[in-house]
Design a protein around this motif. Structure first.
Motif, PDB file in Angstrom:
ATOM      1  N   ASN A  74       0.821  -1.209   0.000  1.00  0.00           N
ATOM      2  CA  ASN A  74       0.000   0.000   0.000  1.00  0.00           C
ATOM      3  C   ASN A  74       0.856   1.259   0.000  1.00  0.00           C
ATOM      4  N   GLY A  75       1.989   1.222   0.689  1.00  0.00           N
ATOM      5  CA  GLY A  75       2.885   2.375   0.713  1.00  0.00           C
ATOM      6  C   GLY A  75       3.448   2.678  -0.666  1.00  0.00           C
ATOM      7  N   GLN A  76       3.835   1.640  -1.368  1.00  0.00           N
ATOM      8  CA  GLN A  76       4.370   1.821  -2.720  1.00  0.00           C
ATOM      9  C   GLN A  76       3.286   2.354  -3.655  1.00  0.00           C
ATOM     10  N   GLN A  77       2.071   1.835  -3.520  1.00  0.00           N
ATOM     11  CA  GLN A  77       0.965   2.330  -4.344  1.00  0.00           C
ATOM     12  C   GLN A  77       0.635   3.772  -3.975  1.00  0.00           C
ATOM     13  N   ALA A  78       0.720   4.112  -2.703  1.00  0.00           N
ATOM     14  CA  ALA A  78       0.441   5.485  -2.265  1.00  0.00           C
ATOM     15  C   ALA A  78       1.438   6.462  -2.885  1.00  0.00           C
ATOM     16  N   ILE A  79       2.699   6.059  -3.002  1.00  0.00           N
ATOM     17  CA  ILE A  79       3.697   6.918  -3.649  1.00  0.00           C
ATOM     18  C   ILE A  79       3.328   7.121  -5.111  1.00  0.00           C
ATOM     19  N   LYS A  80       2.931   6.036  -5.786  1.00  0.00           N
ATOM     20  CA  LYS A  80       2.517   6.154  -7.195  1.00  0.00           C
ATOM     21  C   LYS A  80       1.309   7.077  -7.322  1.00  0.00           C
ATOM     22  N   ASP A  81       0.342   6.922  -6.431  1.00  0.00           N
ATOM     23  CA  ASP A  81      -0.851   7.770  -6.470  1.00  0.00           C
ATOM     24  C   ASP A  81      -0.478   9.234  -6.232  1.00  0.00           C
ATOM     25  N   ALA A  82       0.433   9.470  -5.305  1.00  0.00           N
ATOM     26  CA  ALA A  82       0.872  10.843  -5.031  1.00  0.00           C
ATOM     27  C   ALA A  82       1.539  11.443  -6.263  1.00  0.00           C
ATOM     28  N   LEU A  83       2.369  10.659  -6.934  1.00  0.00           N
ATOM     29  CA  LEU A  83       3.047  11.152  -8.137  1.00  0.00           C
ATOM     30  C   LEU A  83       2.057  11.424  -9.274  1.00  0.00           C
ATOM     31  N   ASN A  84       0.940  10.726  -9.269  1.00  0.00           N
ATOM     32  CA  ASN A  84      -0.084  10.938 -10.299  1.00  0.00           C
ATOM     33  C   ASN A  84      -1.052  12.064  -9.957  1.00  0.00           C
ATOM     34  N   ASN A  85      -0.925  12.621  -8.753  1.00  0.00           N
ATOM     35  CA  ASN A  85      -1.856  13.665  -8.297  1.00  0.00           C
ATOM     36  C   ASN A  85      -1.101  14.795  -7.614  1.00  0.00           C
TER      37      ASN A  85
ATOM     38  N   ARG B 142       2.285  23.468  -7.504  1.00  0.00           N
ATOM     39  CA  ARG B 142       3.658  23.914  -7.286  1.00  0.00           C
ATOM     40  C   ARG B 142       4.478  22.759  -6.705  1.00  0.00           C
ATOM     41  N   PRO B 143       5.784  22.797  -6.876  1.00  0.00           N
ATOM     42  CA  PRO B 143       6.616  21.688  -6.383  1.00  0.00           C
ATOM     43  C   PRO B 143       6.472  21.488  -4.877  1.00  0.00           C
ATOM     44  N   PRO B 144       6.194  20.271  -4.452  1.00  0.00           N
ATOM     45  CA  PRO B 144       6.071  20.029  -3.011  1.00  0.00           C
ATOM     46  C   PRO B 144       7.446  19.913  -2.363  1.00  0.00           C
ATOM     47  N   ASN B 145       7.533  20.350  -1.122  1.00  0.00           N
ATOM     48  CA  ASN B 145       8.744  20.065  -0.359  1.00  0.00           C
ATOM     49  C   ASN B 145       8.574  18.672   0.249  1.00  0.00           C
ATOM     50  N   LEU B 146       9.535  18.228   0.999  1.00  0.00           N
ATOM     51  CA  LEU B 146       9.502  16.872   1.562  1.00  0.00           C
ATOM     52  C   LEU B 146       8.285  16.672   2.463  1.00  0.00           C
TER      53      LEU B 146
ATOM     54  N   VAL C 133       1.514  11.462   0.289  1.00  0.00           N
ATOM     55  CA  VAL C 133       1.646   9.994   0.274  1.00  0.00           C
ATOM     56  C   VAL C 133       0.862   9.385   1.435  1.00  0.00           C
ATOM     57  N   LYS C 134       0.980   9.991   2.607  1.00  0.00           N
ATOM     58  CA  LYS C 134       0.290   9.474   3.795  1.00  0.00           C
ATOM     59  C   LYS C 134      -1.227   9.474   3.587  1.00  0.00           C
ATOM     60  N   THR C 135      -1.747  10.490   2.930  1.00  0.00           N
ATOM     61  CA  THR C 135      -3.182  10.568   2.646  1.00  0.00           C
ATOM     62  C   THR C 135      -3.615   9.400   1.768  1.00  0.00           C
ATOM     63  N   TYR C 136      -2.865   9.144   0.697  1.00  0.00           N
ATOM     64  CA  TYR C 136      -3.226   8.025  -0.196  1.00  0.00           C
ATOM     65  C   TYR C 136      -3.035   6.688   0.499  1.00  0.00           C
ATOM     66  N   TRP C 137      -2.018   6.565   1.333  1.00  0.00           N
ATOM     67  CA  TRP C 137      -1.761   5.327   2.066  1.00  0.00           C
ATOM     68  C   TRP C 137      -2.935   5.008   2.987  1.00  0.00           C
ATOM     69  N   THR C 138      -3.436   6.008   3.698  1.00  0.00           N
ATOM     70  CA  THR C 138      -4.572   5.819   4.600  1.00  0.00           C
ATOM     71  C   THR C 138      -5.816   5.423   3.815  1.00  0.00           C
ATOM     72  N   GLN C 139      -6.047   6.076   2.679  1.00  0.00           N
ATOM     73  CA  GLN C 139      -7.208   5.736   1.857  1.00  0.00           C
ATOM     74  C   GLN C 139      -7.134   4.294   1.358  1.00  0.00           C
ATOM     75  N   LEU C 140      -5.946   3.854   0.970  1.00  0.00           N
ATOM     76  CA  LEU C 140      -5.786   2.474   0.497  1.00  0.00           C
ATOM     77  C   LEU C 140      -6.048   1.472   1.613  1.00  0.00           C
ATOM     78  N   ASP C 141      -5.594   1.767   2.834  1.00  0.00           N
ATOM     79  CA  ASP C 141      -5.840   0.868   3.957  1.00  0.00           C
ATOM     80  C   ASP C 141      -7.323   0.787   4.288  1.00  0.00           C
ATOM     81  N   ILE C 142      -7.999   1.921   4.239  1.00  0.00           N
ATOM     82  CA  ILE C 142      -9.442   1.924   4.510  1.00  0.00           C
ATOM     83  C   ILE C 142     -10.172   1.116   3.443  1.00  0.00           C
ATOM     84  N   LYS C 143      -9.818   1.311   2.179  1.00  0.00           N
ATOM     85  CA  LYS C 143     -10.471   0.573   1.090  1.00  0.00           C
ATOM     86  C   LYS C 143     -10.232  -0.933   1.239  1.00  0.00           C
ATOM     87  N   ARG C 144      -9.017  -1.318   1.599  1.00  0.00           N
ATOM     88  CA  ARG C 144      -8.713  -2.746   1.788  1.00  0.00           C
ATOM     89  C   ARG C 144      -9.592  -3.340   2.887  1.00  0.00           C
TER      90      ARG C 144
END
Length: 173
Positions: free
Chosen positions: A90-101, A105-109, A116-127
């Motif tokens: 899910n973490g790896q997918q969350a990174i991909k989702d973040a890169l697609n959205n 402006r350029p994000p800082n770290l 990424v954390k937002t997408y990771w949480t959404q993926l865990d809830i969906k699972r």
């Protein structure tokens, strides 16, 4: 311009130690894989935002490979901060989702981490939702009233889990 492989040439000696540390998690990346992932993230962000992205890290000092030391330092910090996400599917997918959205402006770290954390949480809830629904479908046939009760129970469980995942996501701050 130097190839991405030049940035982390000194870490190949650590491969065996890092692979042993990750042997318990089938989704865990070895250290060189994580480094390639950071290079991929940086490449995607540079392709999206152009020189605005890369220039924010420039120190003007190049190492022996001709790579800017500011860029290398930034990549190391990003690797450390995002390390948790490299160790789960899910973490790896969350990174991909973040890169697609990405934002406009350029994000800082910190901003990228939060995305990424937002997408990771959404993926865990969906699972978890999918698992609950599958259990419901595989359960013995229920009367319509029992089905309504079970769906309400599942909805309450999902809401509790959303709250739990939200608290869990905040523990990384």
């Amino acid at each position: 311009m130097h190839s991405q492989n030049q940035i982390y040439t000194n870490n190949n000696n650590n491969n065996n130690n890092n692979n042993n540390n990750n042997s318990n998690n089938k989704f865990a990346f070895s250290h060189p894989q994580k480094e390639r992932s950071i290079l991929y993230i940086f490449t995607c962000l540079q392709a999206t935002y152009g020189n605005n992205w890369r220039n924010q890290f420039k120190s003007g000092i190049n190492d022996s490979d001709g790579v800017d030391t500011g860029l290398k330092t930034a990549q190391k910090f990003w690797l450390q901060k995002l390390d948790f996400f490299f160790n789960s599917k899910n973490g790896q997918q969350a990174i991909k989702d973040a890169l697609n959205n990405l934002p406009l402006r350029p994000p800082n770290l910190i901003e990228f981490y939060e995305l990424v954390k937002t997408y990771w949480t959404q993926l865990d809830i969906k699972r978890e939702q999918d698992m609950c629904m599958q259990q419901l479908e595989n359960s013995p046939k229920l009367t319509p009233e029992q089905q309504r009760e079970q769906k309400l129970r599942i909805r309450n469980i999902i809401n509790d889990m959303k709250e739990l995942f939200s608290k869990r996501a905040n523990m990384f701050d």
